[in-house]
Design a protein around this motif. Structure first.
Motif, PDB file in Angstrom:
ATOM      1  N   LYS A   1       0.847  -1.185   0.000  1.00 12.25           N
ATOM      2  CA  LYS A   1       0.000   0.000   0.000  1.00 12.25           C
ATOM      3  C   LYS A   1       0.888   1.242   0.000  1.00 12.25           C
ATOM      4  CE  LYS A   1      -0.849  -0.056   5.056  1.00 12.25           C
ATOM      5  NZ  LYS A   1      -1.929   0.057   6.068  1.00 12.25           N
ATOM      6  N   LYS A   2       0.247   2.421  -0.004  1.00 11.95           N
ATOM      7  CA  LYS A   2       0.971   3.683  -0.094  1.00 11.95           C
ATOM      8  C   LYS A   2       1.888   3.868   1.107  1.00 11.95           C
ATOM      9  CE  LYS A   2      -2.659   6.074  -2.692  1.00 11.95           C
ATOM     10  NZ  LYS A   2      -3.648   7.186  -2.655  1.00 11.95           N
ATOM     11  N   SER A   3       3.010   4.543   0.839  1.00  8.71           N
ATOM     12  CA  SER A   3       4.007   4.764   1.879  1.00  8.71           C
ATOM     13  C   SER A   3       4.734   6.076   1.600  1.00  8.71           C
ATOM     14  CB  SER A   3       4.988   3.580   1.903  1.00  8.71           C
ATOM     15  OG  SER A   3       5.952   3.731   2.923  1.00  8.71           O
ATOM     16  N   ASN A   4       5.831   6.291   2.333  1.00 13.20           N
ATOM     17  CA  ASN A   4       6.756   7.379   2.025  1.00 13.20           C
ATOM     18  C   ASN A   4       8.157   6.779   2.014  1.00 13.20           C
ATOM     19  OD1 ASN A   4       7.599   7.155   4.731  1.00 13.20           O
ATOM     20  ND2 ASN A   4       6.287   8.832   5.408  1.00 13.20           N
TER      21      ASN A   4
ATOM     22  N   GLU B   1       6.974   4.496   5.988  1.00 14.43           N
ATOM     23  CA  GLU B   1       5.816   4.704   6.860  1.00 14.43           C
ATOM     24  C   GLU B   1       4.565   4.610   5.992  1.00 14.43           C
ATOM     25  OE1 GLU B   1       8.002   7.864   9.907  1.00 14.43           O
ATOM     26  OE2 GLU B   1       6.889   8.584   8.159  1.00 14.43           O
ATOM     27  N   VAL B   2       3.639   3.745   6.377  1.00 15.00           N
ATOM     28  CA  VAL B   2       2.463   3.492   5.552  1.00 15.00           C
ATOM     29  C   VAL B   2       1.263   4.312   6.010  1.00 15.00           C
ATOM     30  CG1 VAL B   2       3.186   1.179   4.877  1.00 15.00           C
ATOM     31  CG2 VAL B   2       1.848   1.488   6.969  1.00 15.00           C
ATOM     32  N   THR B   3       0.280   4.403   5.124  1.00 18.40           N
ATOM     33  CA  THR B   3      -0.970   5.077   5.443  1.00 18.40           C
ATOM     34  C   THR B   3      -1.865   4.136   6.242  1.00 18.40           C
ATOM     35  OG1 THR B   3      -2.077   4.300   3.452  1.00 18.40           O
ATOM     36  CG2 THR B   3      -0.756   6.327   3.256  1.00 18.40           C
ATOM     37  N   GLU B   4      -3.037   4.637   6.623  1.00 18.19           N
ATOM     38  CA  GLU B   4      -3.999   3.838   7.382  1.00 18.19           C
ATOM     39  C   GLU B   4      -4.882   2.992   6.484  1.00 18.19           C
ATOM     40  OE1 GLU B   4      -4.207   3.508  10.674  1.00 18.19           O
ATOM     41  OE2 GLU B   4      -2.400   4.749  10.808  1.00 18.19           O
ATOM     42  N   GLU B   5      -4.799   3.159   5.171  1.00 16.48           N
ATOM     43  CA  GLU B   5      -5.690   2.416   4.289  1.00 16.48           C
ATOM     44  C   GLU B   5      -5.348   0.934   4.270  1.00 16.48           C
ATOM     45  OE1 GLU B   5      -3.885   3.077  -0.124  1.00 16.48           O
ATOM     46  OE2 GLU B   5      -4.734   4.834   0.846  1.00 16.48           O
TER      47      GLU B   5
END
Length: 277
Positions: free
Chosen positions: A243-246, A250-254
């Motif tokens: 899933k989305k990260s930076n 660090e990942v998002t809550e989705e």
């Protein structure tokens, strides 16, 4: 999916990358010491050497290619529950690729019946219930999915493909596990995908990695986390989620997108005829 092998995500059509041709190696009579020295001289830097050590742990491309071909089941589930179930087939020589979509709730969900798509070394094609489709948008997805799915399967081995650049980023500890963080990119004149590998210092495996999807304008990374399975004499990352990260991982809550590879079988006697439209 190249590393340029670009991953497919976004809508979320199958993530991926487009693959680079693997070059053969000459067989030479040499001692283990000579071999070690030769390999050492080929390394661009420490980061390159660490990637090489990882491939020795999972099994390098020559070991993978010795299996001739593979057939397996690819299950892809997005957060809303929509699922694709695909029978994937590849011949490692020439990187031929075929997928039979037994279930396609995410890919071309408006079509009913069996969707087949393939690459025979010259042509990308798609069929619905045995009849060829000439839809330009569908064929564009095939041209992305086929090399992409192949690359994902062979990614750990293909991280030593020609044309890649390696950079040691840092040593990092996450949840009591220490990693060597390695950036892998393509030496190309146009924007290309970037991988940031987290190589477990103890196991030498890539536990997770960040990746971009430049073909879809995604410059912010996704985080992929993997679990490995022993299949014959290879370690294959058969369980995946992303899933989305930076760039700090660090990942998002989705919710996660889930991917599983099951029923992996090598040496099935596939021929080029199996990949023809």
């Amino acid at each position: 999916m190249k590393i340029k092998t670009n991953l497919i995500l976004s809508a979320f059509t199958i993530f991926a990358l487009t693959s680079c041709k693997n070059e053969g190696k000459e067989n030479k009579a040499e001692t283990p010491i000579d071999k070690a020295v030769e390999e050492k001289q080929k390394f661009q830097n420490q980061a390159h050497e660490l990637v090489y050590q990882m491939t020795q742990k999972v099994g390098d491309y020559s070991k993978l290619a010795s299996k001739k071909d593979v057939v397996y089941t690819y299950t892809y589930r997005i957060p809303d529950g929509k699922t694709d179930i695909i029978t994937e087939k590849y011949i490692f020589n020439d990187e031929l690729s075929y997928g039979a979509y037994q279930k396609h709730e995410r890919t071309l969900p408006d079509l009913e019946g069996l969707i087949e798509q393939g690459y025979d070394g010259n042509e990308f094609w798609i069929k619905l219930n045995g009849a060829p489709l000439n839809d330009a948008a569908a064929l564009k997805k095939v041209a992305f999915n086929r090399p992409t799915n192949f690359y994902w399967f062979a990614m750990m081995q293909k991280l030593l493909d020609p044309g890649l650049q390696y950079e040691y980023v840092k040593e990092l500890t996450i949840n009591n596990t220490t990693y060597d963080v390695i950036k892998v990119s393509f030496n190309t004149s146009k924007p290309s995908d970037i991988y940031q590998l987290y190589i477990n210092k103890e196991t030498k495996l890539v536990d997770q990695f960040l990746f971009t999807v430049m073909d879809f304008g995604r410059t912010e990374p996704m985080l992929m986390i993997m679990e490995y399975e022993q299949v014959e004499d290879l370690l294959i990352p058969t369980k995946r989620k992303y899933k989305k990260s930076n760039w700090d991982a660090e990942v998002t809550e989705e919710p996660w997108i889930l991917v599983n590879w099951t029923d992996i079988k090598f040496n099935n006697g596939l021929t080029k005829a199996d990949f023809k439209k």
